[in-house]
Enzyme design. Structure first.
Site, short mmCIF file in Angstrom:
data_model
loop_
_atom_site.label_atom_id
_atom_site.label_comp_id
_atom_site.label_asym_id
_atom_site.label_seq_id
_atom_site.Cartn_x
_atom_site.Cartn_y
_atom_site.Cartn_z
N GLY A 184 -2.59 1.78 12.53
CA GLY A 184 -2.04 1.06 11.40
C GLY A 184 -2.62 1.39 10.21
O GLY A 184 -3.40 2.79 10.21
N GLY A 185 -2.63 1.11 8.96
CA GLY A 185 -3.10 1.55 7.70
C GLY A 185 -4.70 1.84 7.79
O GLY A 185 -4.96 2.82 7.31
N ALA A 186 -5.27 0.78 8.28
CA ALA A 186 -6.66 0.81 8.23
C ALA A 186 -7.29 1.85 9.14
O ALA A 186 -7.96 2.59 8.68
CB ALA A 186 -7.38 -0.38 8.73
N ASP A 234 -10.41 2.55 1.29
CA ASP A 234 -10.46 1.95 2.63
C ASP A 234 -11.45 2.93 3.53
O ASP A 234 -12.35 2.58 4.25
CB ASP A 234 -9.23 1.62 3.44
N LYS A 278 0.70 -1.26 -0.13
CA LYS A 278 -0.01 0.12 0.14
C LYS A 278 0.80 1.27 -0.18
O LYS A 278 0.41 2.27 -0.62
CB LYS A 278 -0.94 0.21 1.20
N GLY A 326 -17.38 -5.33 9.61
CA GLY A 326 -16.28 -5.03 8.70
C GLY A 326 -16.83 -5.42 7.35
O GLY A 326 -16.04 -4.81 6.28
N GLY A 338 -6.19 1.54 17.37
CA GLY A 338 -5.24 1.11 16.40
C GLY A 338 -4.74 2.30 15.59
O GLY A 338 -5.39 3.42 15.64
N ASN A 389 -4.78 1.84 -1.75
CA ASN A 389 -5.19 0.50 -2.01
C ASN A 389 -5.85 0.47 -3.20
O ASN A 389 -6.49 -0.62 -3.40
CB ASN A 389 -6.09 0.36 -0.83
P1 NDP Z 1 -1.71 -2.85 10.37
O1 NDP Z 1 -0.41 -3.96 10.79
O2 NDP Z 1 -1.20 -1.76 9.75
O3 NDP Z 1 -1.94 -2.27 12.04
C1 NDP Z 1 -2.58 -3.23 12.94
C2 NDP Z 1 -3.00 -2.64 14.17
O4 NDP Z 1 -3.53 -3.40 14.94
C3 NDP Z 1 -1.87 -1.48 14.88
O5 NDP Z 1 -2.41 -0.41 15.41
C4 NDP Z 1 -1.65 -2.79 15.93
O6 NDP Z 1 -1.11 -1.87 17.01
C5 NDP Z 1 -2.93 -3.31 16.47
N1 NDP Z 1 -2.72 -4.48 16.96
C6 NDP Z 1 -2.73 -5.49 16.40
N2 NDP Z 1 -2.60 -6.69 17.38
C7 NDP Z 1 -2.96 -5.98 18.41
C8 NDP Z 1 -3.07 -6.50 19.97
N3 NDP Z 1 -3.12 -7.71 20.41
N4 NDP Z 1 -3.24 -5.77 20.81
C9 NDP Z 1 -3.55 -4.41 20.58
N5 NDP Z 1 -3.32 -3.79 19.22
C10 NDP Z 1 -3.07 -4.80 18.47
O7 NDP Z 1 -2.91 -3.49 9.88
P2 NDP Z 1 -4.04 -2.73 8.98
O8 NDP Z 1 -4.02 -1.69 9.76
O9 NDP Z 1 -3.82 -2.93 7.36
O10 NDP Z 1 -5.44 -3.73 9.27
C11 NDP Z 1 -5.75 -3.81 10.40
C12 NDP Z 1 -7.14 -4.68 10.19
O11 NDP Z 1 -8.18 -3.97 9.36
C13 NDP Z 1 -6.81 -6.02 9.68
O12 NDP Z 1 -7.32 -7.01 10.40
C14 NDP Z 1 -7.55 -6.17 8.17
O13 NDP Z 1 -8.13 -7.27 7.80
C15 NDP Z 1 -8.83 -4.81 8.49
N6 NDP Z 1 -8.96 -4.41 7.42
C16 NDP Z 1 -10.13 -4.50 7.01
C17 NDP Z 1 -10.58 -3.85 5.87
C18 NDP Z 1 -12.34 -3.87 5.44
O14 NDP Z 1 -12.65 -3.59 4.15
N7 NDP Z 1 -13.03 -4.18 6.38
C19 NDP Z 1 -9.83 -3.03 4.82
C20 NDP Z 1 -8.40 -2.90 5.50
C21 NDP Z 1 -8.05 -3.72 6.59
P3 NDP Z 1 0.42 -1.50 17.43
O15 NDP Z 1 0.76 -0.27 16.62
O16 NDP Z 1 0.60 -1.43 18.64
O17 NDP Z 1 1.27 -2.59 16.73
#
Ligand code: NDP
Length: 300
Positions: A149-151, A124, A88, A265, A147, A109
């Site tokens: 991350g990317g989403a 997204d 991405k 989702g 969170g 994306n």
């Molecule tokens: P990233 O890897 O970029 O980010 C993941 C995030 O989740 C981070 O903030 C991470 O925290 C946090 N995290 C993961 N595990 C834990 C935990 N055990 N405890 C606390 N925080 C946690 O992933 P994306 O943002 O790309 O994707 C996240 C989710 O979104 C995925 O499951 C994906 O399937 C879903 N998604 C759904 C879409 C849809 O259309 N429905 C589209 C895009 C994504 P930290 O920064 O602290 O590591």
């Protein structure tokens, strides 16, 4: 006898390439691993429903092959493609420009061919916003976003641009969290703050919308639960989850049991697909057909 396909215009009003005979419009996805990505089924169901002579090819593309994949798409005249993990951000160097929210989010994306240029968009957050608006308008509201991350970045930027008054980012990793908070405060009208997530989080009473944008609860982590004080989930609070597989996560079940309004989702997944098809072909695909396809896949 061959059936002549629909006459297709792009969303900018330009006529898409003729779709006569044996030449299909080509779209697709570049990611790795690609095997579990259900988007191909959802998008091709829409193409079939709308009698579009178009294909969506789900491609396994390793990071070192991404440049060749984009050059291949250009050479074959693809009208656009999705990029998923881990491309991405890295895809940006192979594109000719970015849409405004993709540029703010710093990730793409969905790539759209406009004239001879490939432009990176981010659907997204827009898909999430469309789904959210079926239950609540974020304008003037306080949000909590789990969170960073990317989403989470995509959602935060779109709800901020849609007028959310404040966004509290709750994240485990404070560096990632503060980068998102800085982006929101510097580049959008919303106020943002960070809460480091190292204990059960209590949703403040002034908050109207809660979003899980972490990967907690994603299959096979079916029992995954957010570290959250469940007592703070009050009736009428909107609780949205980005997890599409499974659509009914522990968070949504807990929230529903406490009288919250829940949003799964699948809505985000379907609506980002809808926006992608609009960008690529100019048609308004039927979201119900796309959602029913996903529900069939997830055996709901
Ligand atoms: P990233 O890897 O970029 O980010 C993941 C995030 O989740 C981070 O903030 C991470 O925290 C946090 N995290 C993961 N595990 C834990 C935990 N055990 N405890 C606390 N925080 C946690 O992933 P994306 O943002 O790309 O994707 C996240 C989710 O979104 C995925 O499951 C994906 O399937 C879903 N998604 C759904 C879409 C849809 O259309 N429905 C589209 C895009 C994504 P930290 O920064 O602290 O590591």
């Amino acid at each position: 006898m061959l059936k002549k396909s629909a006459n297709v215009r792009t969303h900018q009003g330009r006529r898409a390439p003729d779709q006569q005979g044996f030449l299909s419009l080509i779209t697709g996805s570049f990611s790795t691993p690609a095997g579990d990505n259900p988007t191909v089924a959802m998008v091709e169901a829409a193409y079939k429903h709308h009698h579009l002579n178009a294909r969506y090819l789900n491609c396994e593309v390793a990071p070192q092959a991404l440049g060749d994949a984009v050059r291949g798409a250009r050479a074959m005249g693809w009208i656009g493609f999705n990029c998923s993990m881990p491309h991405k951000v890295s895809v940006i160097e192979y594109l000719d420009g970015l849409g405004s929210s993709a540029s703010l989010i710093g990730a793409v994306n969905c790539v759209v061919r406009r004239g001879t240029s490939y432009i990176g968009e981010n659907t997204d957050g827009k898909g999430f916003l469309t789904a959210l608006r079926t239950v609540a308008d974020p304008a003037g509201k306080e949000l909590v976003l789990f969170g960073a991350g990317g989403a989470a970045r995509a959602i935060a930027v779109e709800v901020a641009l849609a007028g959310a008054s404040s966004i509290t980012v709750v994240n485990r990793n404070p560096t990632r969290g503060s980068e998102l908070v800085a982006l929101l405060n510097e580049k959008t009208p919303a106020r943002a703050d960070l809460v480091r997530w190292d204990r059960p989080y209590r949703i403040p009473e002034t908050v109207s919308i809660v979003v899980n944008a972490t990967s907690i609860g994603l299959s096979p982590d079916l029992a995954g639960r957010l570290d959250l004080d469940l007592q703070s989930l009050r009736p009428g609070l909107v609780v949205a989850d980005v997890i599409a597989n499974p659509p009914r996560t522990c968070l949504l079940r807990d929230a529903e049991a406490r009288g919250c309004i829940v949003l799964d989702g699948l809505g985000m997944l379907v609506n980002q697909g809808v926006i992608g098809i609009q960008y690529w072909t100019g048609i308004e695909p039927d979201p119900a057909v796309m959602r029913a396809t996903l529900e069939g896949l997830f055996a709901l």
